[in-house]
Scaffold this motif. Sequence first.
Motif, PDB file in Angstrom:
ATOM      1  N   GLY A  58       0.755  -1.244   0.000  1.00 53.08           N
ATOM      2  CA  GLY A  58       0.000   0.000   0.000  1.00 53.08           C
ATOM      3  C   GLY A  58       0.783   1.290   0.000  1.00 53.08           C
ATOM      4  N   LEU A  59       2.122   1.255  -0.108  1.00 49.39           N
ATOM      5  CA  LEU A  59       2.877   2.507  -0.167  1.00 49.39           C
ATOM      6  C   LEU A  59       2.591   3.205  -1.491  1.00 49.39           C
ATOM      7  N   ARG A  60       2.154   4.444  -1.428  1.00 50.34           N
ATOM      8  CA  ARG A  60       1.778   5.180  -2.621  1.00 50.34           C
ATOM      9  C   ARG A  60       2.504   6.520  -2.682  1.00 50.34           C
ATOM     10  N   ILE A  61       2.761   6.982  -3.902  1.00 51.85           N
ATOM     11  CA  ILE A  61       3.413   8.273  -4.094  1.00 51.85           C
ATOM     12  C   ILE A  61       2.413   9.384  -3.781  1.00 51.85           C
ATOM     13  N   SER A  62       2.799  10.315  -2.943  1.00 52.17           N
ATOM     14  CA  SER A  62       1.927  11.428  -2.590  1.00 52.17           C
ATOM     15  C   SER A  62       2.293  12.655  -3.424  1.00 52.17           C
ATOM     16  N   ARG A  63       1.386  13.606  -3.471  1.00 52.59           N
ATOM     17  CA  ARG A  63       1.599  14.800  -4.291  1.00 52.59           C
ATOM     18  C   ARG A  63       2.853  15.580  -3.883  1.00 52.59           C
ATOM     19  N   PRO A  64       3.082  15.855  -2.593  1.00 55.03           N
ATOM     20  CA  PRO A  64       4.267  16.657  -2.245  1.00 55.03           C
ATOM     21  C   PRO A  64       5.600  15.973  -2.506  1.00 55.03           C
ATOM     22  N   VAL A  65       5.606  14.642  -2.613  1.00 55.50           N
ATOM     23  CA  VAL A  65       6.857  13.908  -2.866  1.00 55.50           C
ATOM     24  C   VAL A  65       7.074  13.683  -4.362  1.00 55.50           C
ATOM     25  N   THR A  66       6.064  13.951  -5.170  1.00 47.83           N
ATOM     26  CA  THR A  66       6.171  13.732  -6.612  1.00 47.83           C
ATOM     27  C   THR A  66       7.335  14.494  -7.259  1.00 47.83           C
ATOM     28  N   PRO A  67       7.595  15.769  -6.899  1.00 47.51           N
ATOM     29  CA  PRO A  67       8.753  16.458  -7.502  1.00 47.51           C
ATOM     30  C   PRO A  67      10.074  15.752  -7.236  1.00 47.51           C
ATOM     31  N   LEU A  68      10.235  15.217  -6.028  1.00 44.14           N
ATOM     32  CA  LEU A  68      11.461  14.483  -5.698  1.00 44.14           C
ATOM     33  C   LEU A  68      11.608  13.277  -6.608  1.00 44.14           C
ATOM     34  N   LEU A  69      10.545  12.500  -6.760  1.00 40.44           N
ATOM     35  CA  LEU A  69      10.591  11.313  -7.619  1.00 40.44           C
ATOM     36  C   LEU A  69      10.849  11.698  -9.069  1.00 40.44           C
ATOM     37  N   THR A  70      10.158  12.711  -9.561  1.00 41.63           N
ATOM     38  CA  THR A  70      10.281  13.116 -10.960  1.00 41.63           C
ATOM     39  C   THR A  70      11.702  13.543 -11.306  1.00 41.63           C
ATOM     40  N   LEU A  71      12.272  14.391 -10.474  1.00 40.58           N
ATOM     41  CA  LEU A  71      13.609  14.913 -10.758  1.00 40.58           C
ATOM     42  C   LEU A  71      14.674  13.823 -10.645  1.00 40.58           C
ATOM     43  N   LEU A  72      14.516  12.910  -9.693  1.00 43.61           N
ATOM     44  CA  LEU A  72      15.478  11.818  -9.556  1.00 43.61           C
ATOM     45  C   LEU A  72      15.370  10.837 -10.726  1.00 43.61           C
ATOM     46  N   VAL A  73      14.146  10.602 -11.214  1.00 45.93           N
ATOM     47  CA  VAL A  73      13.973   9.732 -12.379  1.00 45.93           C
ATOM     48  C   VAL A  73      14.603  10.366 -13.619  1.00 45.93           C
ATOM     49  N   LEU A  74      14.384  11.663 -13.811  1.00 45.70           N
ATOM     50  CA  LEU A  74      15.005  12.367 -14.940  1.00 45.70           C
ATOM     51  C   LEU A  74      16.527  12.309 -14.846  1.00 45.70           C
ATOM     52  N   PHE A  75      17.032  12.448 -13.636  1.00 45.88           N
ATOM     53  CA  PHE A  75      18.473  12.355 -13.400  1.00 45.88           C
ATOM     54  C   PHE A  75      19.011  11.013 -13.879  1.00 45.88           C
ATOM     55  N   ASN A  76      18.300   9.943 -13.553  1.00 47.29           N
ATOM     56  CA  ASN A  76      18.751   8.608 -13.943  1.00 47.29           C
ATOM     57  C   ASN A  76      18.525   8.329 -15.419  1.00 47.29           C
ATOM     58  N   ILE A  77      17.496   8.924 -16.007  1.00 41.61           N
ATOM     59  CA  ILE A  77      17.324   8.807 -17.455  1.00 41.61           C
ATOM     60  C   ILE A  77      18.523   9.433 -18.170  1.00 41.61           C
ATOM     61  N   GLY A  78      19.020  10.548 -17.612  1.00 45.99           N
ATOM     62  CA  GLY A  78      20.236  11.156 -18.157  1.00 45.99           C
ATOM     63  C   GLY A  78      21.396  10.189 -18.150  1.00 45.99           C
ATOM     64  N   GLY A  79      21.517   9.399 -17.076  1.00 48.00           N
ATOM     65  CA  GLY A  79      22.581   8.396 -17.007  1.00 48.00           C
ATOM     66  C   GLY A  79      22.420   7.306 -18.049  1.00 48.00           C
ATOM     67  N   MET A  80      21.176   6.908 -18.297  1.00 45.32           N
ATOM     68  CA  MET A  80      20.925   5.876 -19.311  1.00 45.32           C
ATOM     69  C   MET A  80      21.247   6.391 -20.721  1.00 45.32           C
ATOM     70  N   LEU A  81      20.922   7.652 -20.957  1.00 46.15           N
ATOM     71  CA  LEU A  81      21.271   8.243 -22.253  1.00 46.15           C
ATOM     72  C   LEU A  81      22.790   8.346 -22.408  1.00 46.15           C
ATOM     73  N   ALA A  82      23.476   8.708 -21.316  1.00 46.36           N
ATOM     74  CA  ALA A  82      24.941   8.794 -21.362  1.00 46.36           C
ATOM     75  C   ALA A  82      25.556   7.431 -21.644  1.00 46.36           C
ATOM     76  N   MET A  83      24.915   6.379 -21.164  1.00 45.71           N
ATOM     77  CA  MET A  83      25.430   5.024 -21.378  1.00 45.71           C
ATOM     78  C   MET A  83      25.446   4.669 -22.862  1.00 45.71           C
ATOM     79  N   THR A  84      24.555   5.277 -23.650  1.00 47.05           N
ATOM     80  CA  THR A  84      24.523   4.990 -25.087  1.00 47.05           C
ATOM     81  C   THR A  84      25.758   5.526 -25.814  1.00 47.05           C
ATOM     82  N   GLN A  85      26.514   6.390 -25.146  1.00 49.80           N
ATOM     83  CA  GLN A  85      27.718   6.960 -25.763  1.00 49.80           C
ATOM     84  C   GLN A  85      28.953   6.104 -25.523  1.00 49.80           C
ATOM     85  N   MET A  86      28.786   4.993 -24.802  1.00 52.23           N
ATOM     86  CA  MET A  86      29.928   4.171 -24.418  1.00 52.23           C
ATOM     87  C   MET A  86      30.131   3.012 -25.390  1.00 52.23           C
ATOM     88  N   ALA A  87      31.382   2.739 -25.714  1.00 47.57           N
ATOM     89  CA  ALA A  87      31.708   1.588 -26.562  1.00 47.57           C
ATOM     90  C   ALA A  87      31.728   0.308 -25.750  1.00 47.57           C
TER      91      ALA A  87
END
Length: 407
Positions: A58-87
């Motif tokens: 039953g743990l659910r994301i609440s409205r005030p914590v949503t910005p924290l989750l969103t920004l951290l997810v975007l941060f990690n998406i940046g890492g995944m995109l950076a990984m595409t530049q690696m040989a």
Amino acid sequence: MSALTHELPPAAINAKLIALITSGAVFLGIFLSGFVIDEPAPYDLYLAGLIVTWALFGLRISRPVTPLLTLLVLFNIGGMLAMTQMADLAQTPLYLAVSLFLALSAVFSALIIEARPDFYRLIFVAYVASAVMTALLGIAGYFNMFPGSDIFTRYDRATGAFQDPNVFGPFLALPGIYLLYLLLTGPARRIPLLALPLLIICGGIFFSFSRGAWGLFAVSAVLLAGLLFLQSRSGRFRLRIIVMAIVAIALILIAMIAVLQIPGVADMLSTRAKLEQDYDAARMGRFARYSIGFMLALEHPLGIGPLVFGKIYGEDTHDIWLKTLMDYGWLGFVSYLALTCWTLAAGFRLLLRNRPWQPYVLCAYIVYVGHIALGTIIDTDHWRHFYLLLGLIWGGIALEYRYQRGG
């Protein structure tokens, strides 16, 4: 005449049992954060299981914590995109998996605090217990108190149950500041009980010989005393802070004189106390790598991939802002910057408000500010306690949001 019995209904018994189990589970998770010798650490595996279990129940994301989750997810998406530049991906998927887990751990901490504000005290008590234990290991290792204790040192510096003394020292800052807060605000009879664990933690910070940890704890202590001084209108309390500050300075001087008599300590202290080390200003030293890295970021907006910078130049970035540009690209950098600014602004509004959770937010916020400053000279990306600091502050932000709406 039959005796009257007052039995709790089964639902109440189950609720108390569940509360006890969840409290014990959270305590153990926080306690394990002080033992990170390798990745994935026991803390990672345990907390990952705890997050999944809590989500299923039953743990659910609440409205005030949503910005924290969103920004951290975007941060990690940046890492995944950076990984595409690696040989050669090598250990990159595992590295990014840990990054994503740590992001979720910050969100998890905020959500459980929002759901149960009493977890604040539990988390801080568990953190103090973990810090005392790992500090004792670091001190024992530094003085080689038992066979094999040298595994708790590195470069002749205490590391406790960590890989790096520069992580071990800052880890001890929040529990040290919390104990200092209790010393300054609590009854005098508790001073002996608080002084011993605080002394052990301070010993761990000192013997880590981490300049960042020294500065972090010193600045955090000054900020704490200053904010408490401004917050209180009691002349007696303000006098107490001044007197205890004088006593603390005197005790530090006495302790320093005593410690400097230990063979090897004076030499290590004189070396580490220098503001600039040889590896900082060398031709390809830390400062030179900063300029190289920022120029490289202009040529590679997606980044160059996690851990690649260190392989190219022989040393890692040692700067969280450059780290985000290299390992997470411009998307990661902007996300991290936005998260930092949001946390600082939203957390600042809570500092002097009279709330039950205010002391915990105050201590976490002060140490978080110190970590942001520390991030300019060291990479804080995979520091477990840094993400815990985020969760502690955002838990307070969520509670304040609910309080303002009468929830």
